[in-house]
Design a protein around this motif. Structure first.
Motif, short mmCIF file in Angstrom:
data_model
loop_
_atom_site.label_atom_id
_atom_site.label_comp_id
_atom_site.label_asym_id
_atom_site.label_seq_id
_atom_site.Cartn_x
_atom_site.Cartn_y
_atom_site.Cartn_z
N VAL A 83 -14.97 -18.47 15.23
CA VAL A 83 -14.28 -17.94 14.04
C VAL A 83 -15.32 -17.42 13.05
O VAL A 83 -15.19 -16.32 12.50
CB VAL A 83 -13.39 -19.04 13.40
CG1 VAL A 83 -12.90 -18.61 12.03
CG2 VAL A 83 -12.20 -19.35 14.31
N TYR A 97 -6.56 -16.50 20.68
CA TYR A 97 -6.57 -17.56 19.66
C TYR A 97 -7.35 -17.09 18.42
O TYR A 97 -6.92 -17.31 17.29
CB TYR A 97 -7.23 -18.81 20.27
CG TYR A 97 -7.48 -19.92 19.28
CD1 TYR A 97 -6.42 -20.67 18.78
CD2 TYR A 97 -8.76 -20.21 18.83
CE1 TYR A 97 -6.63 -21.67 17.85
CE2 TYR A 97 -8.99 -21.22 17.92
CZ TYR A 97 -7.92 -21.94 17.42
OH TYR A 97 -8.14 -22.94 16.50
N LEU A 98 -8.44 -16.38 18.64
CA LEU A 98 -9.26 -15.89 17.52
C LEU A 98 -8.52 -14.81 16.71
O LEU A 98 -8.65 -14.75 15.49
CB LEU A 98 -10.59 -15.34 18.03
CG LEU A 98 -11.56 -16.40 18.56
CD1 LEU A 98 -12.75 -15.74 19.25
CD2 LEU A 98 -12.04 -17.30 17.41
N GLN A 125 -5.39 -14.69 16.26
CA GLN A 125 -4.44 -15.44 15.43
C GLN A 125 -5.15 -16.14 14.26
O GLN A 125 -4.68 -16.14 13.14
CB GLN A 125 -3.76 -16.46 16.34
CG GLN A 125 -2.65 -17.25 15.69
CD GLN A 125 -2.46 -18.56 16.45
OE1 GLN A 125 -2.21 -18.54 17.66
NE2 GLN A 125 -2.59 -19.67 15.75
N GLU A 126 -6.32 -16.72 14.51
CA GLU A 126 -7.02 -17.50 13.48
C GLU A 126 -7.67 -16.62 12.42
O GLU A 126 -7.78 -17.00 11.26
CB GLU A 126 -8.12 -18.37 14.12
CG GLU A 126 -7.60 -19.53 14.92
CD GLU A 126 -6.81 -20.51 14.07
OE1 GLU A 126 -7.39 -21.13 13.17
OE2 GLU A 126 -5.59 -20.66 14.31
N THR A 127 -8.17 -15.44 12.84
CA THR A 127 -8.95 -14.60 11.91
C THR A 127 -8.15 -13.42 11.37
O THR A 127 -8.58 -12.77 10.42
CB THR A 127 -10.21 -14.03 12.60
OG1 THR A 127 -9.78 -13.16 13.66
CG2 THR A 127 -11.09 -15.13 13.17
N PRO A 147 -9.72 -24.16 23.18
CA PRO A 147 -9.18 -22.80 23.00
C PRO A 147 -9.28 -21.90 24.24
O PRO A 147 -8.79 -20.76 24.19
CB PRO A 147 -10.00 -22.23 21.84
CG PRO A 147 -11.25 -23.01 21.82
CD PRO A 147 -10.88 -24.40 22.30
#
Ligand code: 13P
Ligand code: SF4
Length: 307
Positions: free
Chosen positions: A130, A153-154, A156-158, A196
């Protein structure tokens, strides 16, 4: 042969350091000088004074150690210990993919070959991904390789819209959501946590997603008693030792209804016998051609500076 005694003797004799990943078998973790996740292991490899680095892990990890410490002898117990994720991204195809996405910054997960590292601007691991994505200016488009699951996943997170290479890990794509939900019925108070590299539908039901070190810290600090853990089962060795009173269950896989042991076949190629032999024979060694090493070093160093 008493491998423990012999390995200890060889460690002194050869001024060797043994670095082991959490997915190694318990006996190998116990004899290692340092056990860690991919980021910690690369930091150890960059800083060690030893003459020989014995890498109890898979090929891309030992290769990373050689890139960081070219003057040291780096040995891997079994040269065949590869990685399905690294193998899913061949350099020639990836160079063409880059051509199709000119102007993109390339961030590659450390689970890739030296050739892919050389084609990348930044390397990341699951514990700093991230941070690395966030370090790229917002208006710069990004290619993320090779793990599409970590990539999703990244995103979505960033909130960054990245172009993803279509690679994955065979272990982390084998978890069965139906069987995990069945386990919940048996252990209604269980906490489900995941790495992840697992697929989107698995990560969606996880209360915590993190690197191997992240998962270890989470279980240590959480108040709960029972944890279902979706990553390679080698992690349970240290997790159980750190938390003798907690109930730790390996998340079940798709195929074998009785199996609760999600083992990476590559990580598990290493044995105490092979560890002993590679130290004794100083072979097999990891060798990387200078030009390739220098190119790959740049992307790893940019990660280490940001970490
Ligand atoms: P980390 O230990 O960095 O979370 O990586 C997991 C993995 O799959 C290594 O191959
Ligand atoms: Fe590669 Fe998956 Fe094994 Fe990690 S667990 S080394 S990503 S195949």
């Amino acid at each position: 042969m008493d491998y423990i005694q012999e390995i200890r003797r060889l460690k002194k004799e050869k001024n060797a350091v043994i670095l082991a990943h959490y997915y190694q078998t318990g006996d190998i973790q116990d004899i290692a000088d340092y056990v860690g996740d991919s980021l910690q292991l690369s930091q150890q490899a960059a800083g060690t004074d030893a003459d020989m680095i014995v890498f109890a892990g898979v090929h891309f990890m030992a290769e990373t150690a050689k890139i960081l410490s070219p003057d040291k002898t780096v040995v891997l117990p079994d040269l065949e210990a590869g990685c399905s994720l690294a193998d899913s991204c061949p350099a020639v195809s990836f160079a063409e993919f880059k051509e199709q996405h000119k102007g993109h910054v390339v961030i590659s997960y450390i689970n890739c070959s030296a050739e892919i590292k050389a084609l990348s601007d930044y390397i990341c691991t699951s514990s700093n991904a991230v941070k690395i994505v966030d370090a790229v200016p917002k208006d710069t488009p990004i290619i993320f390789a090779p793990d599409k699951n970590l990539g999703k996943y990244l995103i979505q997170e960033t909130g960054r819209d990245m172009v993803l290479w279509d690679g994955s890990c065979l272990v982390h794509e084998s978890f069965s959501i139906d069987k995990i939900l069945d386990l919940y019925k048996q252990y209604p108070d269980a906490h489900f946590i995941a790495h992840p590299e697992a697929e989107e539908h698995i990560l969606k039901i996880a209360e915590f997603v993190g690197s191997t070190t992240g998962l270890l810290n989470y279980v240590k600090n959480a108040a709960g008693k029972t944890f279902i853990v979706a990553t390679e089962s080698g992690i349970l060795h240290k997790m159980q030792r750190d938390n003798p009173d907690k109930i730790l269950i390996a998340a079940p896989m798709l195929e074998d209804s009785t199996c609760a042991c999600n083992e990476c076949p590559y990580m598990k190629m290493n044995t105490m016998e092979k560890l002993y032999l590679c130290m004794k024979n100083e072979s097999p060694t990891i060798e990387i051609e200078d030009k390739l090493r220098e190119k790959a070093l740049g992307s790893i160093n940019r990660m280490l500076q940001l970490s």
